[in-house]
Design an enzyme around this catalytic site. Structure first.
Site, PDB file in Angstrom:
ATOM      1  N   ASN A   9       0.884  -1.160   0.000  1.00  0.00           N
ATOM      2  CA  ASN A   9       0.000   0.000   0.000  1.00  0.00           C
ATOM      3  C   ASN A   9       0.930   1.219   0.000  1.00  0.00           C
ATOM      4  OD1 ASN A   9      -1.690   2.094   0.811  1.00  0.00           O
ATOM      5  ND2 ASN A   9      -1.958   1.293   2.897  1.00  0.00           N
ATOM      6  N   LYS A  11       0.114   4.229   0.216  1.00  0.00           N
ATOM      7  CA  LYS A  11      -0.465   5.344   0.989  1.00  0.00           C
ATOM      8  C   LYS A  11      -0.338   6.631   0.173  1.00  0.00           C
ATOM      9  CE  LYS A  11       0.479   2.778   5.173  1.00  0.00           C
ATOM     10  NZ  LYS A  11       0.742   2.716   6.598  1.00  0.00           N
ATOM     11  N   HIS A  96      -8.633   0.404   6.051  1.00  0.00           N
ATOM     12  CA  HIS A  96      -7.302   0.558   6.649  1.00  0.00           C
ATOM     13  C   HIS A  96      -7.418   1.408   7.915  1.00  0.00           C
ATOM     14  CE1 HIS A  96      -3.180   1.854   7.260  1.00  0.00           C
ATOM     15  NE2 HIS A  96      -2.817   0.781   6.579  1.00  0.00           N
ATOM     16  N   GLU A  98      -5.808   3.788   9.016  1.00  0.00           N
ATOM     17  CA  GLU A  98      -5.684   5.245   8.825  1.00  0.00           C
ATOM     18  C   GLU A  98      -7.014   5.824   8.338  1.00  0.00           C
ATOM     19  OE1 GLU A  98      -2.219   4.970   6.356  1.00  0.00           O
ATOM     20  OE2 GLU A  98      -1.066   4.302   8.094  1.00  0.00           O
ATOM     21  N   GLU A 168      -3.929  -6.065  10.650  1.00  0.00           N
ATOM     22  CA  GLU A 168      -2.910  -5.034  10.869  1.00  0.00           C
ATOM     23  C   GLU A 168      -3.167  -4.371  12.216  1.00  0.00           C
ATOM     24  OE1 GLU A 168      -1.248  -3.630   6.823  1.00  0.00           O
ATOM     25  OE2 GLU A 168      -3.025  -2.435   7.221  1.00  0.00           O
ATOM     26  N   GLY A 174       3.204   1.851  10.758  1.00  0.00           N
ATOM     27  CA  GLY A 174       3.778   3.174  10.491  1.00  0.00           C
ATOM     28  C   GLY A 174       5.013   3.503  11.327  1.00  0.00           C
ATOM     29  N   SER A 214       4.604  -2.774  10.137  1.00  0.00           N
ATOM     30  CA  SER A 214       6.059  -2.794  10.346  1.00  0.00           C
ATOM     31  C   SER A 214       6.715  -4.101   9.885  1.00  0.00           C
ATOM     32  CB  SER A 214       6.423  -2.506  11.807  1.00  0.00           C
ATOM     33  OG  SER A 214       6.093  -1.189  12.148  1.00  0.00           O
TER      34      SER A 214
HETATM   35  P1  13P Z   1       4.060  -0.178   7.507  1.00  0.00           P
HETATM   36  O1  13P Z   1       4.604  -1.456   6.931  1.00  0.00           O
HETATM   37  O2  13P Z   1       4.789   1.036   7.023  1.00  0.00           O
HETATM   38  O3  13P Z   1       3.954  -0.243   9.014  1.00  0.00           O
HETATM   39  O4  13P Z   1       2.569  -0.025   6.953  1.00  0.00           O
HETATM   40  C1  13P Z   1       1.743  -1.153   6.894  1.00  0.00           C
HETATM   41  C2  13P Z   1       0.457  -0.811   6.296  1.00  0.00           C
HETATM   42  O5  13P Z   1      -0.241   0.089   6.741  1.00  0.00           O
HETATM   43  C3  13P Z   1       0.011  -1.583   5.114  1.00  0.00           C
HETATM   44  O6  13P Z   1      -1.290  -1.251   4.769  1.00  0.00           O
END
Ligand code: 13P
Length: 257
Positions: A9, A11, A96, A98, A168, A174, A214
């Site tokens: 992703n 983002k 997600h 976020e 997740e 993040g 992560s």
């Molecule tokens: P990170 O791997 O940067 O923690 O992000 C994971 C994520 O949000 C995948 O959708």
């Protein structure tokens, strides 16, 4: 489940130009991988049309980061399933953390989007995860079961076969995320599998369960070693194609050589 899903992703990181360069190189890497790895990328909306041209005729699946559930209407700033279909999107990431955190999306909204994505022939990639307070209060399983039950409400066995689920944990995602202990991830995935099988007697075993949060070069093999982890959903580690390439090659060596 023999296939392993691995994707990223992006983002709100890559411009169209950056996305195209990345995808051109990823296509070469993809050619070297066994077909047991299902590879996908989820760019920003603005890059989807151009990147679709890049991935057409390749094995790389293309996803969108969100969508509205209505086909059309007065929803300023939103993107509808018809619009994504027109581009030829394979999968849609929904829920997600976020989106839940900054745009107040809830499980009922996500359920409407899941139903709509299926109606339009796109695979929903449904993201679920508990917050740190919930984990500390030992209610992760209850929270995750509720998320699954509401997000996938009303789906038939046939529908369920099209779904992907990504676990997740919010606290692992993040820059400020803390990588999860792999045994914890294994336990959660086993629980998620049981819950899915309870919900969908036939298809519950077939729904790929991806892990994200992560994921990096030091920990990805520990996660993928668990029986019910059927894929990896990668953020930062995959944004740099060199690191992602190392991950893909090592994964392939570990699983299939
Ligand atoms: P990170 O791997 O940067 O923690 O992000 C994971 C994520 O949000 C995948 O959708």
């Amino acid at each position: 489940m023999s296939k392993i899903w691995v994707g990223t992703n992006w983002k709100m990181t890559k411009t169209i130009g950056e996305g195209i360069s990345y995808t051109k190189e990823l296509k070469q890497v993809a050619n070297e991988l066994t077909s047991n790895i299902e590879l996908f990328i989820i760019p920003s909306f603005t890059a989807l049309v151009d990147i679709k041209k890049e991935v057409a005729e390749t094995r790389i699946k293309l996803g969108a980061q969100n969508m509205h559930w209505e086909d059309k209407g007065a929803y300023t700033g939103e993107i509808s399933p018809r619009m994504l279909n027109e581009i030829g999107i394979d999968l849609v990431e929904l829920g997600h953390s976020e989106r839940r955190q900054y745009y107040n999306e809830n499980d009922s909204d996500i359920n409407k989007k899941v139903v709509s994505a299926l109606k339009h022939g796109m695979k929903p990639l449904v993201c679920i995860g508990e917050e740190i307070e919930q984990k500390n209060n030992f209610i992760s399983f209850e929270i995750l079961a509720a998320q699954l039950k509401v997000c996938l409400k009303g789906l038939s066995e046939e529908d369920a076969k099209q779904v992907l689920v990504a676990y997740e944990p919010v606290w692992a995602i993040g820059e400020k995320g803390i990588p999860a202990d792999s045994n914890y991830v294994g336990e959660v995935h086993t629980f998620l599998r049981h819950t899915l099988v309870e919900m969908f007697l036939e298809s519950g075993y077939e729904i790929p369960l991806l892990y994200g949060g992560s994921v990096n070069l030091d920990n990805f093999l520990k996660y993928i070693n668990h029986q019910d982890v059927n894929g990896l959903f990668v953020g930062r580690t995959a944004w740099d194609l060199e690191t992602f390439t190392v991950l893909l090659h090592e994964l392939e060596k570990h699983l299939y050589s």
